[in-house]
Design a protein around this motif. Structure first.
Motif, PDB file in Angstrom:
ATOM      1  N   VAL A  96      -6.855   0.304  -6.232  1.00 18.84           N
ATOM      2  CA  VAL A  96      -6.238   0.829  -5.009  1.00 18.84           C
ATOM      3  C   VAL A  96      -4.782   1.210  -5.271  1.00 18.84           C
ATOM      4  O   VAL A  96      -4.090   0.541  -6.044  1.00 18.84           O
ATOM      5  CB  VAL A  96      -6.369  -0.196  -3.854  1.00 18.84           C
ATOM      6  CG1 VAL A  96      -5.616  -1.486  -4.151  1.00 18.84           C
ATOM      7  CG2 VAL A  96      -5.901   0.396  -2.539  1.00 18.84           C
ATOM      8  N   ASN A  97      -4.373   2.320  -4.692  1.00 15.56           N
ATOM      9  CA  ASN A  97      -2.995   2.817  -4.817  1.00 15.56           C
ATOM     10  C   ASN A  97      -2.658   3.368  -6.191  1.00 15.56           C
ATOM     11  O   ASN A  97      -1.509   3.657  -6.474  1.00 15.56           O
ATOM     12  CB  ASN A  97      -1.977   1.740  -4.449  1.00 15.56           C
ATOM     13  CG  ASN A  97      -1.936   1.497  -2.961  1.00 15.56           C
ATOM     14  OD1 ASN A  97      -1.872   2.455  -2.195  1.00 15.56           O
ATOM     15  ND2 ASN A  97      -2.004   0.253  -2.554  1.00 15.56           N
TER      16      ASN A  97
ATOM     17  N   GLN B  92       0.814  -1.207   0.000  1.00 16.19           N
ATOM     18  CA  GLN B  92       0.000   0.000   0.000  1.00 16.19           C
ATOM     19  C   GLN B  92       0.848   1.257   0.000  1.00 16.19           C
ATOM     20  O   GLN B  92       0.533   2.226   0.656  1.00 16.19           O
ATOM     21  CB  GLN B  92      -0.932   0.008   1.223  1.00 16.19           C
ATOM     22  CG  GLN B  92      -1.842  -1.179   1.269  1.00 16.19           C
ATOM     23  CD  GLN B  92      -2.620  -1.270   2.557  1.00 16.19           C
ATOM     24  OE1 GLN B  92      -2.237  -0.661   3.549  1.00 16.19           O
ATOM     25  NE2 GLN B  92      -3.690  -2.013   2.542  1.00 16.19           N
TER      26      GLN B  92
ATOM     27  N   CYS C  60      -5.591  10.169  -5.958  1.00 16.78           N
ATOM     28  CA  CYS C  60      -5.003   8.897  -5.563  1.00 16.78           C
ATOM     29  C   CYS C  60      -6.138   8.081  -4.957  1.00 16.78           C
ATOM     30  O   CYS C  60      -6.815   8.533  -4.024  1.00 16.78           O
ATOM     31  CB  CYS C  60      -3.891   9.127  -4.538  1.00 16.78           C
ATOM     32  SG  CYS C  60      -3.268   7.569  -3.874  1.00 16.78           S
ATOM     33  N   TRP C  61      -6.358   6.897  -5.494  1.00 18.43           N
ATOM     34  CA  TRP C  61      -7.470   6.055  -5.040  1.00 18.43           C
ATOM     35  C   TRP C  61      -6.977   5.149  -3.919  1.00 18.43           C
ATOM     36  O   TRP C  61      -5.914   4.546  -4.011  1.00 18.43           O
ATOM     37  CB  TRP C  61      -8.032   5.254  -6.221  1.00 18.43           C
ATOM     38  CG  TRP C  61      -9.352   4.611  -5.911  1.00 18.43           C
ATOM     39  CD1 TRP C  61      -9.619   3.290  -5.858  1.00 18.43           C
ATOM     40  CD2 TRP C  61     -10.578   5.291  -5.616  1.00 18.43           C
ATOM     41  NE1 TRP C  61     -10.944   3.088  -5.551  1.00 18.43           N
ATOM     42  CE2 TRP C  61     -11.557   4.293  -5.381  1.00 18.43           C
ATOM     43  CE3 TRP C  61     -10.956   6.636  -5.498  1.00 18.43           C
ATOM     44  CZ2 TRP C  61     -12.880   4.605  -5.051  1.00 18.43           C
ATOM     45  CZ3 TRP C  61     -12.266   6.945  -5.180  1.00 18.43           C
ATOM     46  CH2 TRP C  61     -13.213   5.932  -4.954  1.00 18.43           C
ATOM     47  N   MET C  62      -7.737   5.050  -2.848  1.00 15.89           N
ATOM     48  CA  MET C  62      -7.199   4.444  -1.638  1.00 15.89           C
ATOM     49  C   MET C  62      -7.942   3.219  -1.143  1.00 15.89           C
ATOM     50  O   MET C  62      -7.711   2.762  -0.033  1.00 15.89           O
ATOM     51  CB  MET C  62      -7.200   5.505  -0.531  1.00 15.89           C
ATOM     52  CG  MET C  62      -6.379   6.719  -0.931  1.00 15.89           C
ATOM     53  SD  MET C  62      -6.131   7.802   0.444  1.00 15.89           S
ATOM     54  CE  MET C  62      -4.519   8.445   0.086  1.00 15.89           C
ATOM     55  N   THR C  63      -8.849   2.710  -1.956  1.00 13.95           N
ATOM     56  CA  THR C  63      -9.610   1.568  -1.471  1.00 13.95           C
ATOM     57  C   THR C  63      -9.685   0.478  -2.542  1.00 13.95           C
ATOM     58  O   THR C  63      -9.519   0.766  -3.733  1.00 13.95           O
ATOM     59  CB  THR C  63     -11.021   2.020  -1.012  1.00 13.95           C
ATOM     60  OG1 THR C  63     -11.675   0.923  -0.409  1.00 13.95           O
ATOM     61  CG2 THR C  63     -11.854   2.508  -2.194  1.00 13.95           C
TER      62      THR C  63
ATOM     63  N   THR D 210      -0.552   9.953   2.060  1.00 17.23           N
ATOM     64  CA  THR D 210      -0.979  10.400   3.378  1.00 17.23           C
ATOM     65  C   THR D 210       0.162  11.140   4.095  1.00 17.23           C
ATOM     66  O   THR D 210      -0.003  12.249   4.573  1.00 17.23           O
ATOM     67  CB  THR D 210      -1.430   9.190   4.221  1.00 17.23           C
ATOM     68  OG1 THR D 210      -2.492   8.549   3.530  1.00 17.23           O
ATOM     69  CG2 THR D 210      -1.909   9.610   5.592  1.00 17.23           C
TER      70      THR D 210
ATOM     71  N   ARG E 112      -0.723   4.935  -1.317  1.00 16.86           N
ATOM     72  CA  ARG E 112      -1.719   5.500  -0.429  1.00 16.86           C
ATOM     73  C   ARG E 112      -1.079   6.022   0.858  1.00 16.86           C
ATOM     74  O   ARG E 112      -1.367   7.124   1.320  1.00 16.86           O
ATOM     75  CB  ARG E 112      -2.718   4.366  -0.152  1.00 16.86           C
ATOM     76  CG  ARG E 112      -3.610   4.534   0.978  1.00 16.86           C
ATOM     77  CD  ARG E 112      -4.311   3.215   1.257  1.00 16.86           C
ATOM     78  NE  ARG E 112      -4.422   3.135   2.696  1.00 16.86           N
ATOM     79  CZ  ARG E 112      -5.500   2.706   3.331  1.00 16.86           C
ATOM     80  NH1 ARG E 112      -6.527   2.251   2.650  1.00 16.86           N
ATOM     81  NH2 ARG E 112      -5.542   2.709   4.621  1.00 16.86           N
TER      82      ARG E 112
END
Lengths: 304, 416
Positions: B368-369, B93, B319-322, B100, B96
C-alpha cells in the motif's frame, strides 16, 4: 454560455457545469437504475437543469424521487410539479406520512420529520430497485460533506462508511456494486452556494418563490425564525409576528428557519450571500444543531 | 473568472492547517458559525488557541484522533479566481491520498518548515506531484517568523530545492517565504522580508498562468453516452455525448473513430440547446457526425492523421492503494476513459522509492502507498496516450473485482 474563449479557458461556472454533466452521463451509462432525488429546493433544481442539458434533446433517462415529509412548503411542491411537467420525467413520491402509517418508520413524536426521511428514502430506493441516487449535496455545505466523494458508496443498509471511501482519481469514477448496495451520486459536489445562485441567475430558471423576500408570519425558536403552521404549534412564550423574510434553504418547515431580508431578485440574493457571515445551514437548519457530528451521524444511517 | 484546483502537501507540523485556515479566513470564506464552533471546541479541549485544523477535520474520528484521515475539498474565491483546495493529509497513507488530490490539481503546494529545511517528506511530495504531472509547484517556506525572517535560510532552502527539482519534471516552480501564523507573504507582502521580491502566495495563486496546461493540439473525444431521442421533433438525431479530453474540435473536421477505424466529418457540435463552433477541454458537449457510422460508449473520436494507438500491452507507473499487495499474474478490472476491461499484471519491473528515486528491481510485491512500474495486458485495447502528453487519455484506475474497491491509479508510459 460563451462558446469560445480566446485563451481556451472555461469560466469557473462553465467548468463546474461541464464536470457535472460528465458525471450525469457517466452514471446514466454505467448504472442499471438511477434516480434523481428531487426536493424542489435550489440545489436539486440546478441538478434538474444539469440533467436536462446532459441528455438534450433526449429526455432525462431516469425518474425523480421526492421524499415528502408532509411538512413541506406548498410553494416548493408547486415548483416541483412545474419542473416535472416541463421535462416530462416520472415523479415518484415517497411519503413520510405513509411510511409512518404502514410502519416503515416509527413516529415517536420526538424524532423530526427530517430524520424520518432516512427510513422513508431507504425504503423507496430499495422498493424501486435503484442502484444510483443523485443528490444535490455540496461539499461546502458542511464539514462532513467536505469529505464525501462524488460517488459515495452505500452498503446494503444504506450506510456511509467515511473510513472506507474509495479513492477518487482524475474523472475516473468507480461504480462497482454488490447485490443490494447502491451509490449516492453528487454531481454538484464542487459547487458553492454562490455558484448555485450564479447559475440560477445565468440560466434564468424557476425556483420556489419562498427564496425571495416576502411577508410571513413567523416566531423565534432556538435563535431561528420559524413559520407559523399547524404542524408547528407555538410554545408558551413564543409570539407570532409578521416579518419580511426569505429562505436560504428549503426543507421540513418545522425545522427550516428563514432570515430577515428584502432581497427580491437573484442579483440581490447574490449580493446578500456574498456578504453573509453565517453559513446557510448554520443560519437556518435546526437539524444540524443537535451535535457537532449531526450530519455525519445522519449520513452514516443513510441520509443523503 | 476561472477556476484553479490545487493540492496541498506537507506534514502536519509544517503548518498546513494554519495556512489553509488563513487563506480561508482572509478571503472571508469562513463563516461566523463555523468559527464559533471551532472556538468553542478548542476551548472545551483546553487549548489556549483556536485550532484551525478543526475547521478542516470534518469527521468524528478525525477530531477524536486529532489527525486528518482523508482528502477533503475546500472552496474559496477572491475577486480574481475561484479555488478548489484538495487538502491532503500529511500523515498516514500519504502517497495514496496525495495521488488522489494531485490527480485533478493544476498546482501543488508543498510546505516546509524553515527551521527544519528540506525533509524527506518535502522531497517525497515533490516527487509525487511531478509523477502526477501537476504543472505548477509552489514551495512555501513557512515559519519564517521563527527564524527571524533570515534571508540566508530561505536562500539555502531555495538552492537545495532547485537543485533537487532538476531531477524531476516540474515545468513551473515558485518558492515563497511565508509565515502562515503571522500572515507574512500569504495575502499581503511581508514588511519583514523586504529582501524577497517575488509575489505573495495569494497573488501567485491568483495569477499563475494555467491556460496552456491542457493539450489543445491532439484531438481526443472519448464517447461517453449516445444520445438518441427518437422523438417526433428529433427523429433522426444521433449525438455522441462526452467530455473533450484534448485538442479543439470544429464542425467540418475530418474524424476517425477508434477502434473501428471508420472515418467521417463532424456535422455539428451541440452544447445542450445551442450549436457551437468549437469545443475544447474540459467541455462536455455532444458531437454529431455526417455519416451514420456505428459509434458507441468506449469509442474515441480523433483526427485521422493524429490518433492514439490502440494497445493491449501497457507500460505504466501505478500507485497501489490497498493493503493487500499487488503481485505478478494478478487480474484486475481496469477503467480507462470510458472503456472498461480486465487487466493482467504481466510483470512488475521495479518499485520506485519515492524518497531516493531508487528503482528497486528485486521486490516483486507492491504494498500500500507504493509506486511501481508495471506491464499490463488488457482484454480490450486501450486508446491511450502517454500520461506526460495527456492526463485524461494517459490515466486509468484498477479495481479489485471481488470487493469493487479502487486499488490502483495508473499513469501510462506507453502502449505497444
Amino acid at each position: 454560455m460563451t462558446a469560445t474563449h480566446a485563451d481556451y479557458r472555461l469560466s469557473q461556472l462553465d467548468e463546474l457545469e461541464a464536470e457535472s454533466i460528465h458525471i450525469f452521463r457517466e452514471v446514466a451509462a454505467e448504472f442499471e437504475k438511477p434516480v434523481l432525488m428531487f426536493s424542489g429546493g435550489k440545489d436539486s433544481i440546478v441538478m434538474m437543469r444539469l440533467a436536462e442539458k446532459a441528455f438534450y434533446p433526449a429526455k432525462i433517462p431516469f425518474p425523480v424521487l421526492q421524499v415528502d415529509t408532509g411538512y413541506d412548503f406548498p410553494e416548493v411542491l408547486e415548483t416541483r410539479d412545474h419542473w416535472v411537467d416541463r421535462l416530462g420525467v416520472r415523479l415518484i413520491v415517497a411519503s413520510v406520512e405513509e411510511a409512518i402509517k404502514d410502519g416503515t418508520v416509527v413516529d415517536d413524536g420526538k424524532t423530526s420529520r427530517n430524520r424520518l426521511q432516512i427510513g422513508t428514502l431507504l425504503h423507496a430506493l430499495e422498493e424501486g430497485g435503484f442502484t444510483a441516487a443523485f443528490g444535490g449535496g455540496r461539499r461546502d455545505e458542511e464539514k462532513a460533506r467536505a469529505k464525501e466523494r462524488v460517488y459515495s458508496h452505500r452498503d446494503e443498509f444504506g450506510q456511509w462508511d467515511p473510513k472506507m471511501q474509495r479513492p477518487e482519481l482524475w474523472s475516473l469514477y468507480n461504480g462497482r456494486l454488490h447485490e443490494g448496495e447502491h451509490m449516492r451520486i453528487f454531481p454538484i459536489s464542487n459547487w458553492t452556494e454562490l455558484d448555485v445562485w450564479d447559475y440560477i441567475g445565468r440560466e434564468n430558471i424557476e425556483i420556489p418563490n419562498i427564496y425571495f423576500s416576502h411577508q410571513r408570519r413567523v416566531f423565534q425558536r432556538d435563535g431561528m425564525l420559524l413559520s407559523e403552521s399547524e404542524h408547528n404549534p407555538t410554545k408558551q412564550g413564543e409570539t407570532v409576528e409578521e416579518k419580511t423574510v426569505r429562505f436560504r434553504t428549503v426543507g421540513d418547515l418545522t425545522l427550516t428557519g428563514c432570515v430577515e431580508s428584502t432581497a427580491s431578485t437573484i442579483p440581490e440574493i447574490i449580493e446578500e450571500i456574498a456578504i453573509a457571515r453565517v453559513t446557510e445551514r448554520g443560519a437556518t437548519r435546526g437539524d444540524d444543531r443537535f451535535s457537532e457530528a449531526a450530519m455525519e451521524d445522519r449520513k452514516k444511517e443513510g441520509y443523503f | 473568472m476561472d477556476l484553479l484546483r490545487f493540492a496541498t502537501a506537507g506534514s502536519v507540523d509544517d503548518g498546513k492547517s494554519t495556512l489553509i485556515g488563513r487563506l480561508l479566513l482572509d478571503s472571508k470564506s469562513i463563516f461566523e458559525d463555523q468559527l464559533e464552533a471551532v472556538e468553542s471546541t478548542s476551548k472545551s479541549r483546553g487549548y489556549d488557541y483556536t485550532d484551525l485544523a478543526l475547521l478542516t477535520d470534518g469527521l468524528r474520528s478525525e477530531r477524536e484522533q486529532g489527525i486528518t484521515i482523508d482528502v477533503a475539498y475546500r472552496y474559496f474565491a477572491t475577486p480574481a479566481r475561484k479555488f478548489i483546495i484538495a487538502d491532503t493529509p500529511g500523515h498516514v497513507q500519504y502517497t495514496r491520498n496525495m495521488v488522489t488530490g494531485a490527480s485533478t490539481a493544476d498546482l501543488g503546494l508543498v510546505l516546509v518548515d524553515a527551521r527544519q529545511g528540506l525533509t524527506e517528506q518535502s522531497r517525497r511530495h515533490a516527487v509525487i506531484l511531478s509523477l502526477l504531472r501537476v504543472p505548477h509547484l509552489v514551495l512555501a517556506v513557512n515559519k519564517m517568523d521563527l527564524v527571524d525572517y533570515d534571508e540566508s535560510i530561505y536562500n539555502k532552502i531555495h538552492e537545495e530545492f532547485t537543485a533537487f527539482a532538476t531531477k524531476l519534471s516540474i515545468p513551473d516552480l515558485e518558492i515563497i517565504p511565508i509565515s502562515a501564523l503571522k500572515g507574512d507573504n500569504v495575502v499581503n507582502r511581508s514588511e519583514h522580508m523586504d529582501w524577497y521580491k517575488g509575489p505573495s502566495l495569494m497573488h501567485h495563486l491568483e495569477h499563475v498562468h494555467v491556460a496552456s496546461d491542457r493539450d489543445l493540439v491532439d484531438a481526443r473525444f472519448p464517447v461517453q453516452y449516445v444520445i438518441r431521442p427518437k422523438s417526433d421533433a428529433h427523429h433522426d438525431y444521433r449525438g455522441y455525448g462526452g467530455m473533450v479530453a484534448g485538442g479543439v474540435l470544429k464542425p467540418g473536421d475530418d474524424v476517425l473513430v477508434l477502434p473501428s477505424g471508420m472515418t467521417s466529418k463532424i456535422a455539428g457540435i451541440d452544447l445542450h440547446e445551442k450549436e457551437i463552433t468549437e469545443a475544447y477541454p474540459p467541455m462536455s458537449v455532444t458531437v454529431r457526425l455526417e455519416d451514420d457510422v456505428d459509434v458507441s460508449r468506449g469509442d474515441m473520436i480523433c483526427r485521422p492523421a493524429n490518433a492514439p494507438k490502440p494497445s493491449q500491452d501497457i507500460d505504466a507507473m501505478i500507485c497501489w492503494m490497498t493493503t493487500e499487495p499487488l503481485k505478478p499474474r494478478q487480474k484486475l478490472a481496469i477503467k480507462h476513459t470510458t472503456r472498461v476491461g480486465r487487466a493482467l499484471v504481466k510483470d512488475i519491473q521495479y518499485r520506485l522509492d519515492v524518497n531516493t528515486l531508487h528503482r528497486d528491481q528485486e521486490t516483486k510485491e507492491i504494498g500500500v502507498n507504493e509506486i511501481a512500474r508495471v506491464q499490463l495486458r488488457t482484454t480490450v485495447p486501450l486508446l491511450c496516450d502517454p500520461y506526460s502528453k495527456n492526463r485524461t487519455t494517459g490515466s486509468f484506475i484498477l479495481i479489485d473485482e471481488a470487493t469493487g474497491v479502487t486499488v490502483g491509479a495508473g499513469m501510462i508510459n506507453s502502449g505497444n
